[in-house]
Scaffold this motif. Structure first.
Motif, PDB file in Angstrom:
ATOM      1  N   PRO A 117       5.495  -4.617 -12.480  1.00 25.71           N
ATOM      2  CA  PRO A 117       4.028  -4.518 -12.457  1.00 25.71           C
ATOM      3  C   PRO A 117       3.429  -4.623 -11.062  1.00 25.71           C
ATOM      4  CG  PRO A 117       4.772  -6.040 -14.168  1.00 25.71           C
ATOM      5  CD  PRO A 117       5.949  -5.744 -13.315  1.00 25.71           C
ATOM      6  N   TYR A 118       4.179  -5.153 -10.108  1.00 27.15           N
ATOM      7  CA  TYR A 118       3.636  -5.396  -8.773  1.00 27.15           C
ATOM      8  C   TYR A 118       4.180  -4.445  -7.714  1.00 27.15           C
ATOM      9  CZ  TYR A 118       2.987  -9.803 -11.294  1.00 27.15           C
ATOM     10  OH  TYR A 118       2.677 -10.737 -12.243  1.00 27.15           O
ATOM     11  N   LEU A 119       5.307  -3.803  -7.966  1.00 25.21           N
ATOM     12  CA  LEU A 119       5.948  -2.954  -6.968  1.00 25.21           C
ATOM     13  C   LEU A 119       5.096  -1.727  -6.670  1.00 25.21           C
ATOM     14  CD1 LEU A 119       9.656  -3.094  -8.199  1.00 25.21           C
ATOM     15  CD2 LEU A 119       8.772  -4.029  -6.054  1.00 25.21           C
ATOM     16  N   PRO A 120       5.166  -1.196  -5.431  1.00 21.48           N
ATOM     17  CA  PRO A 120       4.426   0.023  -5.099  1.00 21.48           C
ATOM     18  C   PRO A 120       4.934   1.195  -5.917  1.00 21.48           C
ATOM     19  CG  PRO A 120       5.277  -1.072  -3.129  1.00 21.48           C
ATOM     20  CD  PRO A 120       5.929  -1.723  -4.293  1.00 21.48           C
ATOM     21  N   SER A 121       4.128   2.223  -5.994  1.00 20.83           N
ATOM     22  CA  SER A 121       4.558   3.426  -6.701  1.00 20.83           C
ATOM     23  C   SER A 121       5.777   4.005  -6.014  1.00 20.83           C
ATOM     24  CB  SER A 121       3.430   4.461  -6.720  1.00 20.83           C
ATOM     25  OG  SER A 121       3.039   4.772  -5.395  1.00 20.83           O
ATOM     26  N   SER A 122       6.674   4.601  -6.796  1.00 20.76           N
ATOM     27  CA  SER A 122       7.943   5.090  -6.273  1.00 20.76           C
ATOM     28  C   SER A 122       7.688   6.096  -5.176  1.00 20.76           C
ATOM     29  CB  SER A 122       8.771   5.745  -7.389  1.00 20.76           C
ATOM     30  OG  SER A 122       9.068   4.785  -8.381  1.00 20.76           O
ATOM     31  N   SER A 123       8.437   5.939  -4.072  1.00 22.50           N
ATOM     32  CA  SER A 123       8.316   6.855  -2.943  1.00 22.50           C
ATOM     33  C   SER A 123       9.527   7.748  -2.908  1.00 22.50           C
ATOM     34  CB  SER A 123       8.207   6.075  -1.632  1.00 22.50           C
ATOM     35  OG  SER A 123       9.357   5.288  -1.432  1.00 22.50           O
ATOM     36  N   SER A 124       9.396   8.872  -2.269  1.00 20.43           N
ATOM     37  CA  SER A 124      10.513   9.799  -2.128  1.00 20.43           C
ATOM     38  C   SER A 124      11.448   9.317  -1.053  1.00 20.43           C
ATOM     39  CB  SER A 124       9.997  11.194  -1.792  1.00 20.43           C
ATOM     40  OG  SER A 124       9.254  11.150  -0.592  1.00 20.43           O
ATOM     41  N   ASP A 125      12.595   9.993  -0.924  1.00 26.74           N
ATOM     42  CA  ASP A 125      13.585   9.580   0.050  1.00 26.74           C
ATOM     43  C   ASP A 125      13.216   9.988   1.468  1.00 26.74           C
ATOM     44  OD1 ASP A 125      15.060   8.458  -1.899  1.00 26.74           O
ATOM     45  OD2 ASP A 125      16.388  10.188  -2.194  1.00 26.74           O
ATOM     46  N   ASP A 126      12.240  10.909   1.608  1.00 26.86           N
ATOM     47  CA  ASP A 126      11.866  11.303   2.959  1.00 26.86           C
ATOM     48  C   ASP A 126      10.874  10.312   3.529  1.00 26.86           C
ATOM     49  OD1 ASP A 126       9.490  11.806   1.739  1.00 26.86           O
ATOM     50  OD2 ASP A 126       9.793  13.970   1.590  1.00 26.86           O
ATOM     51  N   THR A 127      10.413  10.586   4.726  1.00 29.59           N
ATOM     52  CA  THR A 127       9.520   9.665   5.425  1.00 29.59           C
ATOM     53  C   THR A 127       8.080  10.168   5.385  1.00 29.59           C
ATOM     54  OG1 THR A 127      10.072  10.785   7.489  1.00 29.59           O
ATOM     55  CG2 THR A 127      11.323   8.806   6.927  1.00 29.59           C
ATOM     56  N   ALA A 128       7.705  10.810   4.309  1.00 29.25           N
ATOM     57  CA  ALA A 128       6.331  11.288   4.173  1.00 29.25           C
ATOM     58  C   ALA A 128       5.368  10.117   4.130  1.00 29.25           C
ATOM     59  CB  ALA A 128       6.204  12.129   2.899  1.00 29.25           C
ATOM     60  N   ALA A 129       4.118  10.410   4.411  1.00 28.96           N
ATOM     61  CA  ALA A 129       3.123   9.344   4.459  1.00 28.96           C
ATOM     62  C   ALA A 129       3.022   8.652   3.113  1.00 28.96           C
ATOM     63  CB  ALA A 129       1.770   9.922   4.854  1.00 28.96           C
ATOM     64  N   PHE A 130       2.812   7.351   3.175  1.00 30.21           N
ATOM     65  CA  PHE A 130       2.716   6.570   1.940  1.00 30.21           C
ATOM     66  C   PHE A 130       1.409   6.886   1.237  1.00 30.21           C
ATOM     67  CE2 PHE A 130       4.368   3.310  -0.629  1.00 30.21           C
ATOM     68  CZ  PHE A 130       3.322   2.565  -1.088  1.00 30.21           C
ATOM     69  N   ALA A 131       1.435   6.716  -0.080  1.00 29.23           N
ATOM     70  CA  ALA A 131       0.230   7.004  -0.855  1.00 29.23           C
ATOM     71  C   ALA A 131      -0.909   6.095  -0.429  1.00 29.23           C
ATOM     72  CB  ALA A 131       0.534   6.820  -2.346  1.00 29.23           C
ATOM     73  N   THR A 132      -2.116   6.492  -0.772  1.00 31.01           N
ATOM     74  CA  THR A 132      -3.295   5.724  -0.398  1.00 31.01           C
ATOM     75  C   THR A 132      -3.190   4.306  -0.936  1.00 31.01           C
ATOM     76  OG1 THR A 132      -4.617   7.744  -0.502  1.00 31.01           O
ATOM     77  CG2 THR A 132      -5.795   5.632  -0.546  1.00 31.01           C
ATOM     78  N   PRO A 133      -3.359   3.296  -0.087  1.00 27.33           N
ATOM     79  CA  PRO A 133      -3.211   1.906  -0.534  1.00 27.33           C
ATOM     80  C   PRO A 133      -4.192   1.557  -1.642  1.00 27.33           C
ATOM     81  CG  PRO A 133      -3.283   2.062   1.867  1.00 27.33           C
ATOM     82  CD  PRO A 133      -3.656   3.392   1.343  1.00 27.33           C
ATOM     83  N   ALA A 134      -3.779   0.621  -2.478  1.00 29.07           N
ATOM     84  CA  ALA A 134      -4.646   0.157  -3.559  1.00 29.07           C
ATOM     85  C   ALA A 134      -5.853  -0.569  -2.966  1.00 29.07           C
ATOM     86  CB  ALA A 134      -3.866  -0.761  -4.487  1.00 29.07           C
ATOM     87  N   PRO A 135      -6.914  -0.729  -3.757  1.00 26.67           N
ATOM     88  CA  PRO A 135      -8.111  -1.419  -3.247  1.00 26.67           C
ATOM     89  C   PRO A 135      -7.821  -2.836  -2.759  1.00 26.67           C
ATOM     90  CG  PRO A 135      -8.596  -0.270  -5.286  1.00 26.67           C
ATOM     91  CD  PRO A 135      -7.125  -0.176  -5.095  1.00 26.67           C
ATOM     92  N   THR A 136      -6.784  -3.435  -3.315  1.00 26.58           N
ATOM     93  CA  THR A 136      -6.465  -4.799  -2.900  1.00 26.58           C
ATOM     94  C   THR A 136      -5.798  -4.855  -1.541  1.00 26.58           C
ATOM     95  OG1 THR A 136      -4.374  -4.610  -4.107  1.00 26.58           O
ATOM     96  CG2 THR A 136      -6.230  -5.603  -5.267  1.00 26.58           C
ATOM     97  N   GLY A 137      -5.546  -3.685  -0.948  1.00 21.45           N
ATOM     98  CA  GLY A 137      -4.955  -3.666   0.380  1.00 21.45           C
ATOM     99  C   GLY A 137      -3.449  -3.755   0.378  1.00 21.45           C
ATOM    100  N   GLY A 138      -2.819  -3.671  -0.781  1.00 18.95           N
ATOM    101  CA  GLY A 138      -1.364  -3.686  -0.831  1.00 18.95           C
ATOM    102  C   GLY A 138      -0.738  -5.057  -0.705  1.00 18.95           C
ATOM    103  N   PHE A 139      -1.515  -6.123  -0.891  1.00 15.65           N
ATOM    104  CA  PHE A 139      -0.950  -7.476  -0.741  1.00 15.65           C
ATOM    105  C   PHE A 139       0.036  -7.789  -1.860  1.00 15.65           C
ATOM    106  CE2 PHE A 139      -4.924  -7.754   1.642  1.00 15.65           C
ATOM    107  CZ  PHE A 139      -4.473  -8.310   2.818  1.00 15.65           C
TER     108      PHE A 139
END
Length: 503
Positions: A354-376
C-alpha cells in the motif's frame, strides 16, 4: 633478563636507561667512572638473553608466555618453533589450549595484518592436523573445526572451509554432519554475507554431478573405461547426504537462520500493549495530538518496543492516529514498519504494497509525478524494504537480491523526487551491504552528483554501506581484484567532491 643471561660480560651490575631523544637502550654501570658516559647495549647479548628465556619457557611448559614474546617481537620463526616443540612434547589437550591462545591473541592483539595472517595460517595448519588425526577424541576435533572456521574467516579463504564442510557432511557419523551444520550457523552469525555465500558456492551441487554424468554418456566409447574409473573415485552420495548439503546451503544463503530468529522473537515477545495505549492516551489528553514531534516519538517508541516481532497490531488498530504524521514524520512512520518486520522477507512486498511507489520500468525514464504528500510514504516504504532484507546477516540471498533490484529500479527513476531518492538510496545500501559492487556504487554516485543535500546525504551513507569493511581508499584493502582500481578512483572522486560541495 640480565641475570637470566648468566651475568656474561659483567651485565649483572648494569642498569638500563632509555634515551628519550634517540630511543636507544643503553647501560649505565654505577661502579664505572661517570666520565666515560653511557655505552651502547650489546644487541647480541640481548638476543642471547631472550633466547635463554625461550628455553626456560620450554622447560617450564609455559608455551603461552613464549608465544607472547614471539608475537610481540614479530618473530615468525619462533612462533613456528614454539608450536613445533609443543606439538612434539605435549598431548593434544595442551596443544589445543596453546593453539587457541595463539589464534585469539593474533586476531585480537596483533595490529600488523601481514604478520597476523601469517600466524593465523600457521595455526590453521596445526588445527588441520588435529582434525585429520583419526585417533583424536571428538572433543578435540570439534574445537579444532570451530577454530579453523575462525581462522579461515580471518584469512578470507572460503575454499578450504568448503572442503572441510564437505568432508564433515559426507561423513558416516551423525555427529560430523551436525558439526558441519553448526559451523554453517557460526559462519552466518559472523555477519560476513559474501564469505558465507562463497563457502556455499564451494559445496558440491547435485545438478552439476548429473550434468557431468550426462556428458560422460555422450563421450567416445574408447575413453569410457578411464571415465568410469574417475567416476568410481568420486564419492557416491546418497539422498540423505544430499539432504545434508541442501540444509547447509539453506543455512548459509537460504535465510534459515533469519527465519529461526524471527520465529523466536514472534513467539517470545513480551511487549506490553498497554504501554502504547497509555502513551497515546496521555499525548491526546495533553493536547499533544497535533504535535508532530511527540507523535513521531511515539511511533519510534512502538517500533523499538516491537522490533523484529512482526507485531503491528497497535498500528493496524490506530490507522487514523498513524495518519496524523506528515512530511518526514510520515517517512519515519512508514520506515518503522521495516523495524517491526525485520527479517520477514517472505511477506515484505505484500506488507508494504500500500505504501510502495508505482512500479517503474527498468530504464531510467523520469519518475512519475510525485503524490500530493511529496512521496514521504513512498520513500519510507523503500527504506523499510531495505531494513527488512538487510537487518539480518542470515537472510535469504535470493530474496535480498530481488529487493535490491526492485529498489534500484526506483532509485534510477526517482532522481527528480529527493524524498523517494533518499529512501531508495538507504534501501539499496542496506540490501547491498558489504557487497563492494561497482555498478551499485556508480548508481549511488550519480544520485550524489545531483547536488541535492537530502538525496546526497543518503547516497553518501549508502556508498559507505556498500563498501563497508573493504578498506577502500587505503593502501591495504580487500576490494575485488577486477574492480579495485575503479573503486579506488571512485573513492578519490568522493573525497574531492566532499571538499568542493557546498552542502
Amino acid at each position: 633478563l640480565f641475570k637470566e643471561g648468566g651475568g656474561g660480560g659483567g651485565l649483572d651490575d648494569d642498569t638500563t636507561t632509555l634515551d628519550t631523544n634517540t630511543g636507544n637502550v643503553a647501560v649505565n654501570n654505577p661502579n664505572k667512572n661517570n666520565s666515560k658516559g653511557v655505552s651502547d647495549l650489546d644487541m647480541n647479548k640481548l638476543k642471547q638473553v631472550v633466547h635463554l628465556m625461550y628455553e626456560r619457557c620450554y622447560a617450564d611448559g609455559a608455551y603461552n608466555h613464549a608465544l607472547g614474546v614471539a608475537l610481540e617481537a614479530r618473530e615468525m620463526d619462533k612462533v613456528k618453533e614454539i608450536l613445533d616443540i609443543c606439538s612434539a612434547r605435549c598431548g593434544s589437550h595442551k596443544l589445543l589450549h596453546v593453539l587457541k591462545y595463539a589464534l585469539t591473541t593474533s586476531t585480537t592483539l596483533v595490529p600488523l595484518k601481514s604478520f597476523r595472517d601469517s600466524v593465523v595460517q600457521i595455526v590453521a595448519g596445526y588445527f588441520h592436523s588435529l582434525l585429520d588425526d583419526p585417533n583424536e577424541i571428538d572433543h578435540v576435533k570439534k574445537v579444532s573445526a570451530v577454530s579453523i572456521t575462525t581462522a579461515y574467516l580471518t584469512l578470507k579463504k572460503p575454499a578450504p572451509l568448503s572442503k572441510i564442510l564437505t568432508r564433515l557432511l559426507d561423513g558416516n557419523a551423525q555427529q560430523d554432519a551436525l558439526l558441519g551444520l553448526q559451523l554453517c550457523f557460526d559462519l552466518v552469525d559472523a555477519g560476513n554475507q559474501n564469505f558465507a555465500a562463497d563457502v556455499a558456492r564451494g559445496l558440491p551441487q547435485k545438478n552439476e554431478i548429473m550434468e557431468e554424468h550426462a556428458q560422460v554418456v555422450g563421450e567416445d566409447i574408447g575413453s569410457s573405461e578411464e571415465v568410469e574409473q574417475e567416476q568410481q573415485q568420486k564419492p557416491q552420495r546418497t539422498d540423505e547426504i544430499w539432504t545434508r548439503f541442501d540444509n547447509a546451503k539453506k543455512v548459509l544463503i537460504g535465510g534459515f537462520s533469519s527465519e529461526l530468529g524471527l520465529s523466536f522473537l514472534h513467539k517470545h515477545s513480551a511487549s506490553d500493549t498497554l504501554i502504547m495505549e497509555n502513551l497515546k492516551k496521555s499525548l491526546e489528553e495533553r493536547g499533544a495530538g497535533r504535535n508532530s514531534v511527540l507523535h513521531n516519538c511515539a511511533v519510534a517508541t512502538h517500533a523499538y518496543l516491537n522490533a523484529g516481532t512482526t507485531n503491528d497490531a497497535f498500528l493496524r488498530d490506530n490507522l487514523e492516529w498513524l495518519k496524523k504524521a506528515s512530511n518526514w514524520a510520515k517517512f519515519s512512520a512508514t520506515a518503522s514498519l521495516g523495524v517491526l518486520h525485520a527479517g520477514h522477507t517472505t511477506e515484505a512486498m505484500s506488507l508494504l504494497e500500500p505504501y510502495l511507489p508505482s512500479s517503474s520500468s527498468d530504464d531510467t525514464a523520469a519518475f512519475a509525478t510525485p503524490a500530493p504528500t511529496g512521496g514521504f510514504a513512498e520513500g519510507g516504504s523503500l527504506y523499510a524494504l531495505g531494513i527488512i532484507h538487510g537487518s539480518h546477516a542470515g537472510s535469504s540471498v535470493n530474496k535480498r537480491k530481488e529487493a535490491n533490484d526492485f529498489i534500484r529500479n526506483h532509485l534510477r527513476a526517482s532522481h527528480a523526487n529527493e524524498v523517494i531518492s533518499h529512501g531508495a538510496a538507504l534501501g539499496v545500501g542496506l540490501t547491498a551491504f558489504g557487497t563492494n559492487k561497482v555498478e551499485i556504487v556508480h548508481e549511488l554516485k550519480e544520485l550524489l552528483y545531483t547536488d541535492s543535500a537530502i538525496s546526497g546525504e543518503a547516497a553518501g551513507i549508502a556508498i559507505g554501506m556498500v563498501l563497508v569493511g573493504s578498506g577502500a581508499g587505503n593502501e591495504h584493502n580487500s576490494l575485488p581484484p577486477d574492480t579495485v582500481d575503479e573503486l579506488l578512483e571512485v573513492v578519490s572522486e568522493l573525497k574531492n567532491y566532499a571538499r568542493e560541495t557546498q552542502h
